[in-house]
Write a protein that holds these residues in place. Structure first.
Motif, PDB file in Angstrom:
ATOM      1  N   SER A   8     -32.588  -9.545   9.494  1.00 34.83           N
ATOM      2  CA  SER A   8     -33.184  -9.506  10.834  1.00 34.83           C
ATOM      3  C   SER A   8     -34.343 -10.489  10.985  1.00 34.83           C
ATOM      4  O   SER A   8     -34.752 -10.808  12.097  1.00 34.83           O
ATOM      5  N   LEU A  44     -37.620 -10.230  10.380  1.00 40.71           N
ATOM      6  CA  LEU A  44     -38.726  -9.585  11.085  1.00 40.71           C
ATOM      7  C   LEU A  44     -39.937 -10.496  11.198  1.00 40.71           C
ATOM      8  O   LEU A  44     -40.364 -11.099  10.218  1.00 40.71           O
ATOM      9  N   LYS A  45     -40.463 -10.575  12.414  1.00 38.49           N
ATOM     10  CA  LYS A  45     -41.688 -11.330  12.662  1.00 38.49           C
ATOM     11  C   LYS A  45     -42.833 -10.349  12.898  1.00 38.49           C
ATOM     12  O   LYS A  45     -42.624  -9.271  13.461  1.00 38.49           O
ATOM     13  N   GLU A  87     -43.320  -7.340  15.803  1.00 39.53           N
ATOM     14  CA  GLU A  87     -42.080  -6.914  16.455  1.00 39.53           C
ATOM     15  C   GLU A  87     -41.880  -5.405  16.321  1.00 39.53           C
ATOM     16  O   GLU A  87     -42.419  -4.758  15.422  1.00 39.53           O
ATOM     17  N   THR A  88     -41.055  -4.865  17.238  1.00 41.80           N
ATOM     18  CA  THR A  88     -40.735  -3.440  17.237  1.00 41.80           C
ATOM     19  C   THR A  88     -39.433  -3.207  16.488  1.00 41.80           C
ATOM     20  O   THR A  88     -38.425  -3.877  16.744  1.00 41.80           O
ATOM     21  N   ALA A 124     -44.452  -5.112  11.004  1.00 44.31           N
ATOM     22  CA  ALA A 124     -43.932  -4.582  12.269  1.00 44.31           C
ATOM     23  C   ALA A 124     -45.076  -4.046  13.120  1.00 44.31           C
ATOM     24  O   ALA A 124     -46.004  -3.403  12.611  1.00 44.31           O
ATOM     25  N   ASP A 145     -36.937  -4.972  19.164  1.00 43.54           N
ATOM     26  CA  ASP A 145     -36.481  -6.259  18.647  1.00 43.54           C
ATOM     27  C   ASP A 145     -35.401  -6.116  17.582  1.00 43.54           C
ATOM     28  O   ASP A 145     -34.488  -6.942  17.499  1.00 43.54           O
ATOM     29  N   MET A 193     -31.611  -8.807  20.615  1.00 48.23           N
ATOM     30  CA  MET A 193     -31.934  -7.647  19.797  1.00 48.23           C
ATOM     31  C   MET A 193     -31.048  -7.721  18.563  1.00 48.23           C
ATOM     32  O   MET A 193     -29.830  -7.836  18.680  1.00 48.23           O
TER      33      MET A 193
END
Length: 322
Positions: free
Chosen positions: A127, A129-130, A133-134, A157, A204, A232
């Motif tokens: 994914s 992740l940044k 993000e949610t 997150a 996200d 998403m």
């Protein structure tokens, strides 16, 4: 030597005796100290996993912690078939071994390595992740899901949503860092509406450990929430609920959903080993925690069928782990 052996298709593993393996060039002979049961281990033992082999007999277990001949402690993965990690001795590719940090005991390392690697890979590799993000974790009440909550927080997150059936375990997920909890129930329409509320606010990434009805509801709710062309990432990691779902094709045509999986095959094995090393270091720093129960290997036959997803069973083959 002692080993937990599956003798034929459809048969549960039982503790028995097997000749010790001999290391070849590029392999390490390892005295196993600890090995844990996981969903993957159980699925491979039953033949239900996509990577399940057809060679019998074989020894169950895909990873563990032990000592090399020089006395150093290592985590190892994917022992050479037909040997699995639930045995007194195994041989493994030297490239699939990483040192266990000082101060981290063998049993915690064995318990956390596989589910921690799975969650970390889904969030960081698949994914991507940044920070801020949610993340919605579907099935956050199991061992892997609770770790995913912790790892999502550790990786930056901004908001974490946890789902699950068990109210008590959802409370534990909240204590571990979840900002919102959603109880999964039988009322599909109500669940879909609840998911829509969160998607309208913004989700996200979905990390899915369940598949089944809840995954269907999540994907449909993401479309109905109406955030046009907002990507998403939906990462499928486990199928605790069921192996299959029914999904209208319009869900993918009418959305910017990126649907992907995470596991051995979608992430190169050398990278998975690197990630496991990161998990072990984070655990030694007390950034990650896991519930487990140590069980003497001699009690394997009684303990195997009693394992559940809320507290990992770790077999103790040899004592002396730090």
């Amino acid at each position: 030597m002692r080993a937990a052996i599956v003798s034929a298709a459809g048969r549960a593993p039982v503790l028995g005796k097997l000749a010790a393996p001999v290391a070849s060039i590029g392999e390490k002979l390892i005295q196993v100290n600890a090995a844990a049961i996981s969903h993957v281990v159980k699925a491979r033992a039953s033949g239900a996993h996509y990577n399940a082999g057809e060679q019998f007999p074989f020894v169950v277990g895909i990873d563990g912690v032990g000592r090399l001949e020089d006395g150093s402690r290592v985590y190892f993965a994917l022992p050479r078939p037909p040997y699995g990690s639930m045995a007194d001795l195994i041989v493994a590719d030297a490239r699939l071994c990483v040192p266990v940090p000082e101060g981290l005991d063998d049993f915690t390392a064995a318990a956390i390595a596989n589910p921690g690697m799975s969650s970390w890979a889904a969030l960081s590799e698949r994914s991507r992740l940044k920070p801020g993000e949610t993340v919605l974790i579907n099935g956050a009440t199991g061992t892997s899901g609770r770790l995913a909550v912790q790892i999502a927080r550790l990786l930056g997150a901004g908001r974490i949503i946890a789902t699950g059936r068990n109210v008590k375990a959802l409370g534990e997920a909240e204590a571990l860092g979840a900002d919102v909890t959603i109880q999964l129930g039988e009322d599909r329409e109500q669940l879909e509406r609840r998911f829509m509320q969160e998607f309208a606010r913004g989700v996200d990434i979905v990390i899915d450990y369940l598949w089944g009805q809840s995954a269907e509801c999540l994907l449909i709710a993401a479309v109905k929430a109406g955030r046009d062309a907002v990507p998403m990432r939906f990462v499928q990691v486990g199928s605790v609920a069921t192996q299959d779902i029914t999904l209208p094709s319009a869900v993918l045509r009418a959305s910017a959903i990126e649907l992907m999986g995470s596991g051995n095959g979608s992430v190169p094995v050398p990278r998975l080993i690197e990630i496991t090393n990161e998990v072990l270091r984070a655990t030694s720093s007390n950034d990650l925690k896991i519930a487990f129960k140590p069980v003497p290997f001699c009690d394997f036959d009684q303990a195997w069928p009693l394992d559940d997803s809320t507290c990992r069973t770790v077999f103790v083959m040899n004592t002396g782990g730090v």
